[in-house]
Scaffold this motif. Structure first.
Motif, PDB file in Angstrom:
ATOM      1  N   ALA A 185      53.001  54.123  57.598  1.00  0.00           N
ATOM      2  CA  ALA A 185      51.709  53.548  57.997  1.00  0.00           C
ATOM      3  C   ALA A 185      51.541  53.585  59.510  1.00  0.00           C
ATOM      4  CB  ALA A 185      51.599  52.111  57.484  1.00  0.00           C
ATOM      5  N   THR A 186      50.310  53.841  59.924  1.00  0.00           N
ATOM      6  CA  THR A 186      49.992  53.830  61.355  1.00  0.00           C
ATOM      7  C   THR A 186      49.095  52.655  61.719  1.00  0.00           C
ATOM      8  OG1 THR A 186      48.131  55.344  60.993  1.00  0.00           O
ATOM      9  CG2 THR A 186      50.250  56.337  61.592  1.00  0.00           C
ATOM     10  N   ASP A 187      48.335  52.122  60.774  1.00  0.00           N
ATOM     11  CA  ASP A 187      47.430  51.010  61.009  1.00  0.00           C
ATOM     12  C   ASP A 187      48.229  49.707  61.062  1.00  0.00           C
ATOM     13  OD1 ASP A 187      44.372  50.144  60.822  1.00  0.00           O
ATOM     14  OD2 ASP A 187      45.575  48.742  59.622  1.00  0.00           O
ATOM     15  N   LEU A 212      47.552  47.206  58.168  1.00  0.00           N
ATOM     16  CA  LEU A 212      48.175  47.663  56.928  1.00  0.00           C
ATOM     17  C   LEU A 212      49.680  47.431  56.972  1.00  0.00           C
ATOM     18  CD1 LEU A 212      48.003  49.025  54.169  1.00  0.00           C
ATOM     19  CD2 LEU A 212      48.116  51.241  55.350  1.00  0.00           C
ATOM     20  N   LYS A 213      50.296  47.727  58.125  1.00  0.00           N
ATOM     21  CA  LYS A 213      51.736  47.488  58.270  1.00  0.00           C
ATOM     22  C   LYS A 213      52.064  46.009  58.022  1.00  0.00           C
ATOM     23  CE  LYS A 213      54.251  50.193  61.444  1.00  0.00           C
ATOM     24  NZ  LYS A 213      54.734  51.314  60.719  1.00  0.00           N
ATOM     25  N   SER A 247      54.929  54.247  65.361  1.00  0.00           N
ATOM     26  CA  SER A 247      54.781  55.409  64.485  1.00  0.00           C
ATOM     27  C   SER A 247      55.964  56.359  64.638  1.00  0.00           C
ATOM     28  CB  SER A 247      53.493  56.158  64.815  1.00  0.00           C
ATOM     29  OG  SER A 247      52.379  55.424  64.401  1.00  0.00           O
ATOM     30  N   THR A 268      49.006  59.070  54.182  1.00  0.00           N
ATOM     31  CA  THR A 268      47.955  58.510  55.027  1.00  0.00           C
ATOM     32  C   THR A 268      47.856  57.010  54.773  1.00  0.00           C
ATOM     33  OG1 THR A 268      46.208  58.808  53.387  1.00  0.00           O
ATOM     34  CG2 THR A 268      46.658  60.680  54.873  1.00  0.00           C
ATOM     35  N   ASP A 269      47.221  56.317  55.701  1.00  0.00           N
ATOM     36  CA  ASP A 269      47.034  54.880  55.519  1.00  0.00           C
ATOM     37  C   ASP A 269      46.213  54.595  54.261  1.00  0.00           C
ATOM     38  OD1 ASP A 269      48.549  54.205  57.743  1.00  0.00           O
ATOM     39  OD2 ASP A 269      46.818  54.125  59.085  1.00  0.00           O
ATOM     40  N   LYS A 270      45.233  55.427  53.979  1.00  0.00           N
ATOM     41  CA  LYS A 270      44.437  55.256  52.757  1.00  0.00           C
ATOM     42  C   LYS A 270      45.326  55.390  51.525  1.00  0.00           C
ATOM     43  CE  LYS A 270      40.548  57.335  50.281  1.00  0.00           C
ATOM     44  NZ  LYS A 270      39.463  58.319  50.346  1.00  0.00           N
ATOM     45  N   LYS A 314      38.062  49.471  56.391  1.00  0.00           N
ATOM     46  CA  LYS A 314      38.516  50.768  56.916  1.00  0.00           C
ATOM     47  C   LYS A 314      37.916  51.960  56.166  1.00  0.00           C
ATOM     48  CE  LYS A 314      41.566  48.956  59.802  1.00  0.00           C
ATOM     49  NZ  LYS A 314      41.801  49.290  61.189  1.00  0.00           N
ATOM     50  N   TRP A 357      38.681  52.847  53.012  1.00  0.00           N
ATOM     51  CA  TRP A 357      39.771  53.488  52.257  1.00  0.00           C
ATOM     52  C   TRP A 357      39.599  53.421  50.749  1.00  0.00           C
ATOM     53  CZ3 TRP A 357      44.086  50.591  55.334  1.00  0.00           C
ATOM     54  CH2 TRP A 357      44.229  51.174  56.598  1.00  0.00           C
TER      55      TRP A 357
END
Length: 179
Positions: free
Chosen positions: A53-55, A58-59, A102, A112-114, A168, A170
């Motif tokens: 995850a990059t968001d 979300l993390k 990251s 992807t985050d989605k 977002k 998603w």
């Protein structure tokens, strides 16, 4: 649930723990065993998703899923099995370090985050279905209350995950049925 309902629930749990010393039945023990086994695997998946995850929001939700939902439920299930002389699964998975920044994972190998949000939501829904099934098969009040609390907490978690996914963009688009 009102405050009075919570007080009554806790009172029943205390009274049950003092006076009802009946061991788990086979169905209850099997449900708890399955929750421990699947939960340990879910933690491995969630750790990988956290690192992909990059968001940051979300993390945080994935970390919460690990720490406050999955690990806590596993610990409670193990405790209930042990107190009834039940066995817990003898296998464990590799514990991965959680990286706040990251990682250098190529885009064609990274979720992807989605995709992560959808996967976490799917795992949560599957877990809740299992918890609900186990709740319906429970005779021990303390076991049933553990499941109910996990379900309540999980529904709150799902709501926050859904809100993030809406914010977002998603959520997958589903075509509507036209009449």
């Amino acid at each position: 649930m009102t405050v009075m309902d919570k007080i009554n629930s806790q009172t029943r749990t205390i009274m049950n723990s003092i006076f009802d010393k009946e061991p788990l039945n086979y169905i209850e023990a099997a449900g708890l065993y399955g929750i421990v086994a699947q939960g340990r695997f879910n933690i491995s998946l969630l750790q990988v998703m956290y690192n992909h995850a990059t968001d940051t929001e979300l993390k945080a939700l994935v970390k919460e899923a690990i720490d406050q939902h999955t690990e806590m439920t596993i610990e409670e299930a193990e405790e209930k099995l042990a107190s009834s002389d039940g066995h817990t699964p003898g296998f464990h998975f590799v514990k991965r370090n959680l990286h706040n920044s990251s990682l250098n994972i190529p885009d064609d190998a990274r979720l992807t985050d989605k995709e992560i949000a959808i996967a976490v939501g799917s795992m949560a829904k599957a877990s809740q279905a299992v918890l609900l099934t186990c709740l319906h098969q429970s005779y021990q009040l303390d076991v049933a209350l553990m499941y109910r609390k996990a379900l309540d907490d999980g529904l709150d978690f799902d709501y926050r995950l859904l809100q993030l996914m809406l914010k977002k963009g998603w959520l997958p688009h589903l075509n509507k049925i036209a009449h």
